[in-house]
Design a protein around this motif. Structure first.
Motif, mmCIF file in Angstrom:
data_model
loop_
_atom_site.group_PDB
_atom_site.id
_atom_site.type_symbol
_atom_site.label_atom_id
_atom_site.label_comp_id
_atom_site.label_asym_id
_atom_site.label_seq_id
_atom_site.Cartn_x
_atom_site.Cartn_y
_atom_site.Cartn_z
ATOM 1 N N ILE A 261 0.418 -1.057 -0.229
ATOM 2 C CA ILE A 261 0.178 -0.365 0.284
ATOM 3 C C ILE A 261 0.803 1.140 -0.020
ATOM 4 C CG2 ILE A 261 -1.893 1.574 1.088
ATOM 5 C CD1 ILE A 261 -3.097 -0.961 2.807
ATOM 6 N N THR A 262 0.548 2.264 -0.513
ATOM 7 C CA THR A 262 1.673 3.495 -1.327
ATOM 8 C C THR A 262 1.360 3.873 0.034
ATOM 9 O OG1 THR A 262 -0.571 4.558 -2.376
ATOM 10 C CG2 THR A 262 1.640 3.365 -3.157
ATOM 11 N N LEU A 263 1.503 5.458 0.184
ATOM 12 C CA LEU A 263 1.632 6.077 1.210
ATOM 13 C C LEU A 263 0.017 6.440 1.713
ATOM 14 C CD1 LEU A 263 4.888 7.931 1.506
ATOM 15 C CD2 LEU A 263 4.191 6.026 3.077
ATOM 16 N N ALA A 506 9.500 -5.194 -12.618
ATOM 17 C CA ALA A 506 10.712 -4.846 -11.537
ATOM 18 C C ALA A 506 11.578 -4.085 -12.212
ATOM 19 C CB ALA A 506 11.512 -6.558 -11.583
ATOM 20 N N ASP A 507 11.760 -2.372 -12.662
ATOM 21 C CA ASP A 507 12.394 -1.623 -12.676
ATOM 22 C C ASP A 507 11.435 -0.440 -11.419
ATOM 23 O OD1 ASP A 507 13.667 0.895 -12.904
ATOM 24 O OD2 ASP A 507 13.462 0.363 -15.280
ATOM 25 N N THR A 508 12.016 -0.140 -10.911
ATOM 26 C CA THR A 508 12.018 0.484 -9.870
ATOM 27 C C THR A 508 11.681 1.647 -9.810
ATOM 28 O OG1 THR A 508 13.384 -0.294 -8.557
ATOM 29 C CG2 THR A 508 11.901 -1.049 -7.723
ATOM 30 N N VAL A 536 6.896 0.385 -3.278
ATOM 31 C CA VAL A 536 5.337 0.939 -3.451
ATOM 32 C C VAL A 536 5.459 1.762 -1.556
ATOM 33 C CG1 VAL A 536 3.433 -0.454 -3.135
ATOM 34 C CG2 VAL A 536 4.424 -0.812 -5.115
ATOM 35 N N ARG A 537 5.281 0.809 -0.824
ATOM 36 C CA ARG A 537 4.963 1.996 0.609
ATOM 37 C C ARG A 537 5.667 3.246 0.072
ATOM 38 N NH1 ARG A 537 3.154 -2.283 4.131
ATOM 39 N NH2 ARG A 537 4.615 -1.523 6.049
ATOM 40 N N GLU A 538 6.757 3.266 -0.231
ATOM 41 C CA GLU A 538 7.423 4.752 -0.488
ATOM 42 C C GLU A 538 6.823 5.563 -0.951
ATOM 43 O OE1 GLU A 538 11.986 3.495 1.095
ATOM 44 O OE2 GLU A 538 11.311 3.606 -1.112
ATOM 45 N N LEU A 539 6.051 4.896 -1.708
ATOM 46 C CA LEU A 539 5.349 6.008 -2.847
ATOM 47 C C LEU A 539 3.885 7.131 -2.535
ATOM 48 C CD1 LEU A 539 5.442 4.274 -6.541
ATOM 49 C CD2 LEU A 539 6.765 5.722 -5.367
ATOM 50 N N LYS A 540 4.036 8.518 -2.623
ATOM 51 C CA LYS A 540 2.258 8.623 -2.342
ATOM 52 C C LYS A 540 2.332 9.620 -4.100
ATOM 53 C CE LYS A 540 0.698 11.913 0.132
ATOM 54 N NZ LYS A 540 0.658 13.095 0.992
ATOM 55 N N ILE A 541 1.043 8.542 -3.849
ATOM 56 C CA ILE A 541 0.237 8.922 -5.652
ATOM 57 C C ILE A 541 0.252 10.042 -5.908
ATOM 58 C CG2 ILE A 541 -0.724 7.772 -8.314
ATOM 59 C CD1 ILE A 541 2.506 6.525 -6.937
ATOM 60 N N ASP A 542 -1.124 9.780 -5.514
ATOM 61 C CA ASP A 542 -1.941 11.254 -5.742
ATOM 62 C C ASP A 542 -1.552 12.821 -5.074
ATOM 63 O OD1 ASP A 542 -4.450 9.124 -6.436
ATOM 64 O OD2 ASP A 542 -5.082 9.155 -4.439
#
Length: 542
Positions: A261-263, A506-508, A536-542
């Motif tokens: 889950i993203t941030l 797999a390309d982060t 993924v857990r380090e990202l903030k998408i919105d």
């Protein structure tokens, strides 16, 4: 200190002595034979022994690197059975009245030169394979063992390049890393190195001298740098870097059991790609949420004849049961191109990547397709199986598939055989055509999965195995991302989900871009699951 830079194959750091791979130099003598018929039989016997040896290498490779990478040894077996190759050898024996070793050597030189002169990069790459199988054949004829190197201590293996049979026979516990003068990042050897998780650098050039044999070296697989007889400052820096890599691996292990889950609360499914039921252990160990790509062709490549419905049913059932309700997406057979099974009797093609393969075989040889579909629908009773069809280019293909599926279900019903009536079905988006008509395709299926390897190759019109084209091969090309976004938008308009199961998953460096595009699932090799979860857990998408 000597510092050389090449191209990284696997990101890690290793330190140890360089050991140059030394091949036994075989001098092939030419001598006259009186009984050419007996000499031909000697060749046939040696060929059978070589094929048997390659079968053993295939089984070893299956355990070490999985079915997809082991397939090269089946290709080598087929090369030894190639009529043109064998007829050339027999013709030289009989017409020149010479020994089989000499005939094999001449044929190997002629065929290698022929392949190297071709315009097609895939065929150029077969020159090394011809030399490899011919060397094995000559060794058998000479009563010699094929080179199998042993080492008393862990070392960094150095060479001009290694052929697959040399790589797979190495004692992995004694290999710290690979350092190669030449080679392509998409060669069989590079793929094997990645699969084994061994730090490797290729393309170091002719400045990488055999006189470095026995010297201390450090491979920095992150930068593609090799340090020979490093100074104390470099040693300290690399030791610290290696320590950080180990700490990162330890931290990743703590992510087991965590959600993807993203941030800002966006959930992403992270699944695993496998090529054999034996890979399921690695899937569970690395805490994958499911299997996003199960390459079913292993059943066909392992067999000497078409696998039966029961064989397939038991393999699919085993994986479904072991995954205990987690999603298992099984891709129908993708035979053709570089994955050949002799009993299919496929014609040679000038451009096999664009030829008779995958769904095109299934839709024209429906008896093969029906057998696999029967096994899949039966196995789906025992778990959460989805079915995925490769190399789709049109809605007509989907409609033809659906007709065959309906026939299979009706047959199972009539025979009173238990099967799951409603199974999720999807397609690979790996051709530009599929992406461009994805609005129509999304109405016909339950999900999309993007095969980025072929999509990149077909979109850029570049053979990704051609070393000369590496400067032009750009998997981050805007055209690729636009096609993926188009497919994602069209899937979501119809309420369907979309994943990526190619190497780009797999390309982060692209993970954030993929999530912004709207990708719902990423399927990668089991060893990449936790690293991708961390990203993924380090990202903030919105």
């Amino acid at each position: 200190m000597v510092v050389l830079t090449g191209k990284s194959v696997f990101n890690d750091v290793c330190m140890g002595k360089l050991s140059f791979y030394k091949r036994n130099e075989r001098v092939i003598k030419r001598y006259k034979v009186e009984d050419t018929e007996a000499e031909t039989k000697r060749f046939e016997s040696a060929k059978a022994s070589a094929i048997e040896q390659l079968g053993g290498l295939y089984q070893k490779a299956l355990q070490d690197v999985g079915e997809a990478n082991a397939a090269i040894f089946e290709i080598h077996q087929m090369m030894l059975e190639d009529l043109d190759y064998c007829e050339s050898i027999i013709n030289i024996i009989t017409s020149q009245q010479v020994n089989a070793e000499y005939a094999v050597g001449v044929t190997a030189d002629n065929f290698s030169a022929m392949f190297e002169a071709m315009d097609d990069a895939y065929m150029q790459g077969r020159a090394a394979d011809v030399r490899d199988v011919s060397e094995r054949l000559i060794a058998v004829l000479s009563g010699q063992d094929v080179d199998q190197k042993t080492y008393n201590e862990p070392v960094i293996i150095a060479a001009d390049d290694l052929v697959p049979s040399e790589t797979i026979q190495l004692d992995k516990s004694k290999v710290l890393g690979f350092a190669m003068q030449f080679g392509s990042a998409n060669s069989h050897t590079a793929i094997l190195a990645r699969s084994m998780g061994i730090p490797a650098v290729i393309g170091l050039g002719e400045d990488f001298l055999e006189s470095f044999d026995g010297q201390e070296a450090i491979i920095d697989g992150f930068t593609g740098t090799v340090y020979i007889e490093p100074d104390e400052k470099t040693k300290r820096e690399m030791e610290q870097k290696k320590k950080e890599v180990e700490q990162k691996k330890e931290l990743l292990s703590k992510l087991k059991g965590k959600e993807n889950i993203t941030l800002d609360g966006r959930k992403v499914n992270i699944f695993a790609n496998i090529g054999n039921p034996s890979d399921v252990g690695s899937v569970l160990t690395n805490d994958a949420g499911g299997i996003g790509l199960f390459r079913s062709e292993f059943l066909y490549l392992e067999n000497e004849d078409f696998p039966t419905e029961e064989q397939q049913f038991l393999a699919y059932k085993q994986v479904a049961e072991t995954m205990a309700g987690k999603k298992v997406i099984i891709r129908t057979l993708d035979i053709g191109a570089d994955k050949q099974a002799e009993y299919f009797h496929l014609d040679k093609e000038e451009n096999p990547a664009l030829g008779y393969r995958a769904i095109r075989i299934c839709l024209t040889r429906t008896e093969i397709f029906k057998t696999q579909l029967r096994a899949l629908y039966r196995a789906a009773v025992f778990g959460n199986i989805s079915i995925m069809f490769p190399m789709i280019t049109s809605v007509e293909e989907i409609k033809n598939i659906n007709k065959i599926v309906a026939e299979v279900k009706n047959e199972l019903e009539q025979e009173g055989i238990p099967y799951k009536k409603e199974v999720e079905t999807g397609i690979m988006i790996e051709t530009p055509a599929a992406a461009l008509v994805s609005d129509e395709l999304a109405k016909e299926v339950d999900f999309f999965s993007v095969g980025t390897n072929d999509l990149t190759q077909y979109t850029l019109a570049i053979d990704r195995q051609n070393q000369k084209l590496e400067p032009f091969y750009n998997p981050h090309h805007k055209a690729i991302l636009k096609l993926i976004k188009m497919a994602a938008d069209n899937a979501h308009k119809e309420g369907k989900w979309i994943g990526i199961c190619g190497e780009l998953g797999a390309d982060t460096s692209l993970t954030e871009e993929f999530l912004r595009i709207g990708i719902d699932e990423l399927s990668v090799s089991p060893s990449m699951i936790l690293e991708l979860r961390k990203k993924v857990r380090e990202l903030k998408i919105d």
